[in-house]
Design an enzyme around this catalytic site. Structure first.
Site, short mmCIF file in Angstrom:
data_model
loop_
_atom_site.label_atom_id
_atom_site.label_comp_id
_atom_site.label_asym_id
_atom_site.label_seq_id
_atom_site.Cartn_x
_atom_site.Cartn_y
_atom_site.Cartn_z
CD GLN A 175 -8.36 14.78 -2.71
OE1 GLN A 175 -8.44 14.27 -3.81
NE2 GLN A 175 -8.45 14.06 -1.62
CG HIS A 229 -13.05 13.26 -0.52
ND1 HIS A 229 -13.91 12.20 -0.49
CD2 HIS A 229 -12.38 13.16 -1.70
CE1 HIS A 229 -13.78 11.49 -1.61
NE2 HIS A 229 -12.85 12.05 -2.36
CD GLU A 268 -5.30 9.65 -1.34
OE1 GLU A 268 -5.56 10.81 -0.92
OE2 GLU A 268 -6.07 8.70 -1.20
CG HIS A 269 -5.44 11.37 -5.54
ND1 HIS A 269 -6.04 11.72 -4.35
CD2 HIS A 269 -5.92 10.16 -5.86
CE1 HIS A 269 -6.87 10.75 -3.97
NE2 HIS A 269 -6.82 9.79 -4.87
CG HIS A 290 21.23 -22.38 14.00
ND1 HIS A 290 20.64 -22.34 15.23
CD2 HIS A 290 20.44 -21.64 13.17
CE1 HIS A 290 19.53 -21.58 15.15
NE2 HIS A 290 19.39 -21.16 13.91
#
Lengths: 430, 430
Positions: free
Chosen positions: A259, A262, A327-328, A420
């Site tokens: 991770q 990145h 996220e993970h 309406h």
């Protein structure tokens, strides 16, 4: 060195809350620049694309052409390593199988009073996929965005990718071809987003734009939103590993670093119930960092945003896991299934000790486009649902209209909407 | 007078394209004002809410309280017309039944090589629903937003609604109670959105904010997006009626006016294959407008944005219908089902000659929160899916990891992500 937080410490809640709200990325304000680029593409079309590509990408599209040709794609296959091409096909097939199960079903039924109701799903006609250039030009992301669109039945899948110095990563072209992309243009930045939203002489407009990009691309997507649909704006990525001490510290350290490599604003977090085990993982991280080509990036990410959280027990970890909403999420504990059942917020969950998150990045079959920065509290990863839309269906006969009319008229009148009420009443001579 | 476009005219395509891109609403730029309000609520909490409510709503929340009490709700039931309360319950039950069918199912399966994959859906923990004050304070919209959240299993459903002059429409409180809303606060504007996103002493933060509002509310929702989820930003509403000449012009005129009475920027469009029938509908519109309490609004909408489009035949109408991508589409033709099957873009479709759109506004059971301004090309109306989110699940054993490893490692290396490759390889002593 990552920070360490101990749940047993008196100031834990305060420190954990501060940790959660730490901003990992500052988005520069490029709105005005982007607005000018979009306006220019809208008024000058292809000519503007050619000018910006020369300026920002050092690419002469007047000579190269805006559109990538079949010959360009064939050449890319020749330039690519055959084993990697095969791996892309393998990944495509697994992603396709998994996403085919996500296709929503139409529903049409008659209720007890004879009203017909329904949901009908149809594919978005045309989708644009932004692919970044340079080092962030990931062929795996081409598959992850394009394959679900293909499964959904999108007819035109259009890729835009900047050609830095005139060159596009051949694996991006190969992945696009393998995924069934219909058109590829060598344009990037806000100008590419503008072209997809409004069209130029060469690029016909699409109805939705997806895919990651830099601050200019993100700002452009926000600005064209409404004219076209957009996907979520991706933030810096993160992993949360929940692990007991019956794990190899080297395995988990490798996952934390996968991770961290990145981006300097990526985040890797370990939650463990054993402080000593946490120390061993930290030591393994320090050892392994040195072996990495991207050591500098990974070290900065781990130093600035990494964390080891020592919990009293895994029961006590559950609310923390849900607040982090990663996220993970890797569950490297003995009874991972039991823990899984008690967790609410996570983009993707990797269950058990033999499921490194990286498998999900490439060949698991699930999608790697996932909600970042705590947005798993309210959103989901990319699915086929992002490429279809639903029309609701209602069908009455005269009897059903008569039965529903009084309540409809009462509510319309209560809301002061007389036209309406009339629209129902006039059909019943009321 | 609405405009008339004839498909047989030489300049039709040009005029139709211009008609499609006509802006019906200009959003004032209130970003800076809204940013200041949000910052103030973040720093001063309840005190800021009290100040803004005094200023913008002429409401003294210091005395009234920020939270609506059970006693306030009980009083609202007493103040409301019992028949209307009954109509709200009737609508709630129909909306509930329809939306219960939308709940997505979890999926967990094992693929041919033994990899376990899955999708798990969980409810968003807490949702905030913005309800406008004044004349746009519609109890039916409270049901349309809150009931799907309830069906999804959202635990905290929180309403914010401005109390203009200290008063809230009792039907809004009744509708909220009937829908199962958990908390109601008498705050509106950007300050209410800020409170929902960041919390104050009285209002705990939520994870997602939905519901319509004015330009300040829309700007505030955009600004807090990321911290919380938001729904689509609603634009001016529209109806498209496709009708053959075998219809009562008065019925269709009433339907066109039901849309037009909403707002001067609402849009009512008739597509017909019979020019003379189109003229009769126009004449009926002119006659009926005079009878309406909201005649001025309806007349302005019809004059500025209304249209009658005369097509050669309904086959030729299909691409026009898809390009208009209307929020509401009425198919008042003999073989409505055949036409339905050929249309791609519409928020809600009302099938046949006895299904006025207004039924869908109140008691059809389907949702009346729908994509406006051509966004049905890429988005859907509100469903239960807006209140749940998906976690993907991946689970490997050592054998599966060994089988997937070579392709994962090849792709990681091709992308220059060595730590990714290591995270897989280290588990296999590769």
């Amino acid at each position: 060195m990552a920070i360490t937080l101990r749940q047993s410490d008196a100031d834990f809640e305060k420190r954990f809350a501060a940790f959660l709200t730490t901003k990992r990325e500052i988005s520069p304000d490029v709105d005005a620049t982007v607005r000018a680029i979009i306006d220019d593409v809208r008024s000058r079309g292809d000519a503007a694309l050619i000018d910006y590509s020369r300026k920002f990408d050092r690419a002469d599209l007047g000579t190269l052409g805006i559109a990538v040709s079949r010959a360009d794609i064939d050449q890319a296959y020749k330039d690519a390593d055959p084993a990697t091409v095969e791996a892309l096909r393998f990944a495509r097939d697994r992603i396709h199988s998994h996403h085919a199960r996500q296709m929503p079903r139409d529903d049409r039924y008659v209720d007890p009073i004879g009203v017909e109701l329904g949901s009908r799903w149809t594919a978005v006609e045309a989708v644009g996929l932004y692919v970044p250039g340079g080092t962030a030009s990931y062929p795996s992301s081409v598959l992850m965005n394009a394959v679900p669109a293909k499964v959904a039945g999108v007819e035109r899948i259009v890729i835009v990718v900047p050609a830095s110095g005139g060159v596009i990563n051949p694996l991006v072209l190969v992945a696009a071809d393998i995924a069934g992309v219909s058109e590829i243009y060598r344009v990037g930045g806000a100008q590419a987003v503008a072209a997809l939203a409004y069209g130029t002489e060469t690029i016909r407009p699409v109805a939705k734009i997806v895919g990651p990009g830099n601050a200019y691309v993100a700002a452009a997507k926000r600005q064209v939103f409404g004219t076209v649909g957009i996907d979520m704006i991706a933030g810096p990525s993160e992993v949360l590993i929940v692990a007991d001490s019956d794990n190899d510290p080297d395995w988990l350290a490798a996952d934390l670093l996968a991770q961290a490599e990145h981006d300097v604003s990526a985040q890797s977090i370990l939650i463990t119930n054993d402080a000593a085990f946490g120390k061993s993982v930290e030591a393994a991280v320090e050892r392994q960092i040195k072996l990495l080509p991207r050591a500098e990036t990974a070290a900065a990410s781990w130093r600035d945003f990494g964390a080891v959280i020592v919990v009293d027990d895994f029961d006590a970890a559950i609310p923390l896991i849900d607040r982090i909403a990663a996220e993970h999420l890797e569950l490297a504990v003995d009874d991972a299934e039991a823990l899984l059942g008690r967790i609410r917020n996570a983009g993707a969950i990797f269950v058990g000790k033999h499921t490194p998150e990286v498998i999900g990045d490439y060949v698991g079959g699930s999608n790697h486009v996932l909600p970042t920065a705590r947005s798993a509290r309210f959103s989901s990863g990319l699915t086929v649902l992002d490429f279809v839309k639903r029309s609701s269906i209602l069908k009455l006969g005269p009897d059903q209209l008569r039965e529903l009319a009084p309540a409809a008229i009462a509510l319309a009148k209560a809301e002061g909407l007389d036209a309406h009420a009339r629209s129902v009443a006039i059909r019943l001579n009321m």
